[in-house]
Write a protein that holds these residues in place. Structure first.
Motif, short mmCIF file in Angstrom:
data_model
loop_
_atom_site.label_atom_id
_atom_site.label_comp_id
_atom_site.label_asym_id
_atom_site.label_seq_id
_atom_site.Cartn_x
_atom_site.Cartn_y
_atom_site.Cartn_z
N VAL A 291 -8.18 10.37 -2.14
CA VAL A 291 -7.83 9.20 -2.96
C VAL A 291 -9.18 8.81 -3.58
CG1 VAL A 291 -7.11 6.73 -2.99
CG2 VAL A 291 -5.75 8.31 -1.50
N SER A 292 -10.29 9.02 -3.07
CA SER A 292 -11.56 8.52 -3.71
C SER A 292 -11.72 9.05 -4.98
CB SER A 292 -12.79 8.89 -2.89
OG SER A 292 -13.88 8.17 -3.11
N ARG A 293 -12.11 8.27 -5.98
CA ARG A 293 -12.28 8.61 -7.14
C ARG A 293 -11.17 9.24 -8.12
NH1 ARG A 293 -16.89 6.07 -8.98
NH2 ARG A 293 -18.67 6.35 -7.21
N MET A 294 -9.77 8.97 -7.32
CA MET A 294 -8.74 9.42 -8.13
C MET A 294 -8.64 8.73 -9.40
SD MET A 294 -4.47 8.95 -6.86
CE MET A 294 -5.10 10.24 -5.56
N HIS A 295 -7.89 9.03 -10.48
CA HIS A 295 -7.95 8.62 -11.67
C HIS A 295 -6.69 7.87 -11.62
CE1 HIS A 295 -7.80 7.48 -15.98
NE2 HIS A 295 -6.70 8.13 -16.10
N ILE A 296 -6.80 6.32 -12.24
CA ILE A 296 -5.40 5.66 -12.18
C ILE A 296 -5.29 5.08 -13.62
CG2 ILE A 296 -4.61 3.18 -11.29
CD1 ILE A 296 -5.44 5.19 -8.96
N PRO A 297 -3.87 5.76 -14.06
CA PRO A 297 -3.81 5.43 -15.51
C PRO A 297 -3.83 3.88 -15.71
CG PRO A 297 -1.98 6.70 -14.48
CD PRO A 297 -2.92 6.24 -13.38
N GLU A 298 -4.31 3.61 -16.93
CA GLU A 298 -4.63 2.39 -17.46
C GLU A 298 -3.33 1.40 -17.36
OE1 GLU A 298 -7.20 0.71 -18.85
OE2 GLU A 298 -8.46 2.58 -19.06
N SER A 299 -2.18 1.90 -17.62
CA SER A 299 -0.97 0.80 -17.67
C SER A 299 -0.44 0.30 -16.16
CB SER A 299 0.38 1.80 -18.07
OG SER A 299 0.59 3.09 -17.36
N TRP A 300 -1.04 1.47 -15.22
CA TRP A 300 -0.74 0.84 -13.68
C TRP A 300 -1.87 -0.12 -13.14
CZ3 TRP A 300 0.20 6.02 -10.53
CH2 TRP A 300 1.30 6.75 -10.95
N ARG A 301 -3.02 -0.28 -13.86
CA ARG A 301 -3.95 -0.87 -13.19
C ARG A 301 -3.72 -2.41 -12.94
NH1 ARG A 301 -9.36 2.00 -15.89
NH2 ARG A 301 -8.90 4.21 -14.97
N PRO A 302 -3.23 -3.16 -14.00
CA PRO A 302 -3.12 -4.72 -13.56
C PRO A 302 -1.98 -4.75 -12.44
CG PRO A 302 -2.70 -4.10 -16.20
CD PRO A 302 -2.94 -2.84 -15.36
N ARG A 303 -1.01 -3.83 -12.38
CA ARG A 303 0.05 -4.18 -11.52
C ARG A 303 -0.64 -3.72 -9.93
NH1 ARG A 303 5.37 -1.33 -12.73
NH2 ARG A 303 5.09 -2.93 -14.43
N LEU A 304 -1.39 -2.55 -10.08
CA LEU A 304 -1.93 -2.24 -8.76
C LEU A 304 -2.91 -3.30 -8.36
CD1 LEU A 304 -2.75 0.05 -6.67
CD2 LEU A 304 -4.38 0.88 -8.33
N THR A 305 -3.70 -3.77 -9.07
CA THR A 305 -4.78 -4.67 -8.83
C THR A 305 -4.09 -6.18 -8.04
OG1 THR A 305 -6.25 -4.28 -10.29
CG2 THR A 305 -6.63 -6.39 -9.62
N ARG A 306 -2.84 -6.58 -8.75
CA ARG A 306 -1.88 -7.37 -8.44
C ARG A 306 -1.51 -7.18 -6.85
NH1 ARG A 306 3.86 -9.03 -10.71
NH2 ARG A 306 3.63 -11.63 -9.53
N LEU A 307 -1.20 -6.20 -6.65
CA LEU A 307 -0.35 -5.81 -5.47
C LEU A 307 -1.54 -5.54 -4.39
CD1 LEU A 307 2.23 -3.32 -6.49
CD2 LEU A 307 2.58 -5.53 -5.37
N SER A 308 -2.74 -5.25 -4.60
CA SER A 308 -3.75 -5.05 -3.84
C SER A 308 -4.42 -6.46 -3.32
CB SER A 308 -5.16 -4.05 -4.49
OG SER A 308 -6.19 -4.11 -3.77
N SER A 309 -4.40 -7.26 -4.31
CA SER A 309 -4.59 -8.73 -3.84
C SER A 309 -3.92 -9.47 -2.81
CB SER A 309 -5.05 -9.69 -4.99
OG SER A 309 -3.71 -9.87 -5.80
N ALA A 310 -2.55 -8.90 -3.15
CA ALA A 310 -1.53 -9.51 -1.86
C ALA A 310 -1.54 -8.25 -0.83
CB ALA A 310 -0.13 -9.28 -2.69
N ALA A 311 -2.34 -7.76 -0.57
CA ALA A 311 -2.24 -6.45 0.68
C ALA A 311 -2.56 -7.47 2.03
CB ALA A 311 -3.20 -5.47 0.67
N MET A 312 -3.44 -8.19 2.03
CA MET A 312 -3.81 -9.03 3.05
C MET A 312 -2.70 -9.95 3.71
SD MET A 312 -7.33 -11.21 4.21
CE MET A 312 -7.50 -11.80 5.65
N GLY A 313 -2.22 -10.74 2.62
CA GLY A 313 -1.11 -11.40 2.97
C GLY A 313 0.21 -10.68 3.49
N ALA A 314 0.44 -9.66 2.90
CA ALA A 314 1.55 -8.68 3.48
C ALA A 314 1.20 -8.43 4.89
CB ALA A 314 1.85 -7.72 2.45
N TYR A 315 0.00 -8.13 5.05
CA TYR A 315 -0.42 -7.57 6.61
C TYR A 315 -0.28 -8.93 7.61
CZ TYR A 315 -3.70 -7.12 10.42
OH TYR A 315 -4.34 -7.03 11.60
N MET A 316 -0.33 -10.13 6.84
CA MET A 316 -0.57 -11.23 7.70
C MET A 316 1.03 -11.47 8.36
SD MET A 316 -3.35 -12.42 8.45
CE MET A 316 -5.12 -12.51 8.11
N VAL A 317 1.97 -11.42 7.21
CA VAL A 317 3.26 -11.66 7.36
C VAL A 317 4.08 -10.86 8.07
CG1 VAL A 317 3.89 -11.45 5.34
CG2 VAL A 317 4.91 -13.49 6.48
#
Length: 371
Positions: A291-317
């Motif tokens: 996974v390290s240095r994998m290229h993430i398409p530009e169109s995916w990045r906003p949604r990926l960042t949003r989901l990543s920011s929610a990862a800790m909360g999802a882990y908690m609940v």
């Protein structure tokens, strides 16, 4: 000689002055300033979903009382899924190491404390929420006041999954302390906090000798394996290039073999396999390199960042949904097809509900409190 140490003085250059010898040497950065690593966002999302997979799988294993003879289909569905998620905890340590040592090292003690509080606040908020929930459902084995006191020192039922933060927070404190010392700071408060954590079990045992009070287990600590994962993760995530296509194929095969090894160990030797086990280490290393240095398409990045920011909360609940929904519906009597379909459905349901809840309180500005 260490690579970042100064060469010995020569007659041509002259001896170094005392001020020069005391001047901190900045550590080299492999990540350009302000670079956002979308591949690590992806890894955080993968690990969060893997934790959910593992706890759903655990419900299948517990449904048959960890005995294949009570329901082979649910037993094997649970163990296969559980073996596939064993990289999650080590990878979280690896990402912590990269963040503190390479990606976003703390610039001063105040920023380090901000990072600690950002992780610690949701820990205690969710511990309280789980205790209240279990009290209302009459699921506490002990009085809630006793469990609340115990939770100050370590994770308690039903918030069993929060044990990880009692190890995660001390390790980022220790790594941050080293970074700040290396940069020439004197983080006395951070050092004092680490000293308290290191001596807490012995302090409590001393108090027990004088008072007769039985102290709760202390979870504020980290093992050697977590330090190795953190430092190794920092090194490997900082590699400048991704694996070649040919090597990715070989590493993918190695990852599958390590996953099979985890399943074999869980079912034939001991359940649950330790995070420091070689099979787990190989699985973690393989996924990191893929996974390290994998290229993430530009169109995916906003949604990926949003989901990543929610990862800790999802882990908690997510444990709330596992306990209230998954464990009610999993059956020991399922056939192979039914067990496989139920596993997929339960993982999908728990993941969607957990992330939906986390995204919702993120919109409501509660991320600071709920993760």
């Amino acid at each position: 000689m260490p690579a970042n140490s100064a060469p010995p003085a020569t007659p041509k250059t002259g001896a170094a002055t005392d001020s020069d010898s005391l001047k901190p040497v900045p550590a080299p950065r492999s990540t350009p300033k302000n670079e956002h690593r979308f591949d690590i966002d992806l890894m955080r999302l993968i690990c969060s979903c893997a934790v959910i997979l593992g706890h759903v799988a655990g419900a299948f294993i517990l449904a048959v009382d960890m005995d294949e003879s009570n329901g082979a289909a649910s037993y094997w569905a649970g163990h296969i899924a559980d073996g596939a998620n064993q990289f999650a905890v080590p990878m979280f340590f690896a990402m912590a190491g990269w963040a503190v040592l390479m990606g976003a090292p703390p610039k001063d003690s105040a920023r380090m404390w901000t990072r600690i509080i950002r992780n610690g606040t949701p820990l205690f908020v969710w511990t309280g929420l789980y205790l209240v929930w279990a009290y209302l459902r009459d699921r506490n084995d002990e009085p809630m006041t006793n469990l609340a006191v115990d939770s100050v020192f370590g994770s308690v039922q039903p918030a069993y999954h929060l044990w990880f933060l009692y190890a995660y927070i001390p390790i980022i404190m220790a790594l941050g302390f080293v970074v700040l010392i290396r940069a020439g700071h004197r983080p006395w408060g951070l050092g004092a906090a680490l000293l308290v954590i290191a001596g807490l079990p012995h302090l409590l045992s001393t108090v027990s000798e004088f008072t007769g009070w039985s102290p709760p287990p202390v979870g504020w600590s980290f093992g050697t394996y977590s330090v190795v994962y953190a430092i190794g993760g920092a090194l490997l995530f900082a590699l400048p290039q991704r694996l070649s296509k040919r090597n990715r194929g070989l590493v993918a095969l190695l990852m599958v073999a390590a996953m099979a090894g985890c399943i074999w160990w869980d079912t034939q030797v001991h359940y649950v396999i330790a995070n420091a086990h070689p099979f787990v280490a190989i699985l973690t290393l393989s996924l990191l390199l893929l996974v390290s240095r994998m290229h993430i398409p530009e169109s995916w990045r906003p949604r990926l960042t949003r989901l990543s920011s929610a990862a800790m909360g999802a882990y908690m609940v997510h444990v709330f949904f596992v306990e209230e929904l998954v464990k009610r519906w999993v059956s020991a009597d399922s056939g192979a097809v039914e067990a496989a379909a139920m596993l997929v459905a339960m993982v999908a349901m728990t993941t969607v509900l957990s992330y939906a809840a986390s995204l919702l309180w993120g919109r409501l500005g509660l991320r600071r409190w709920l993760g």
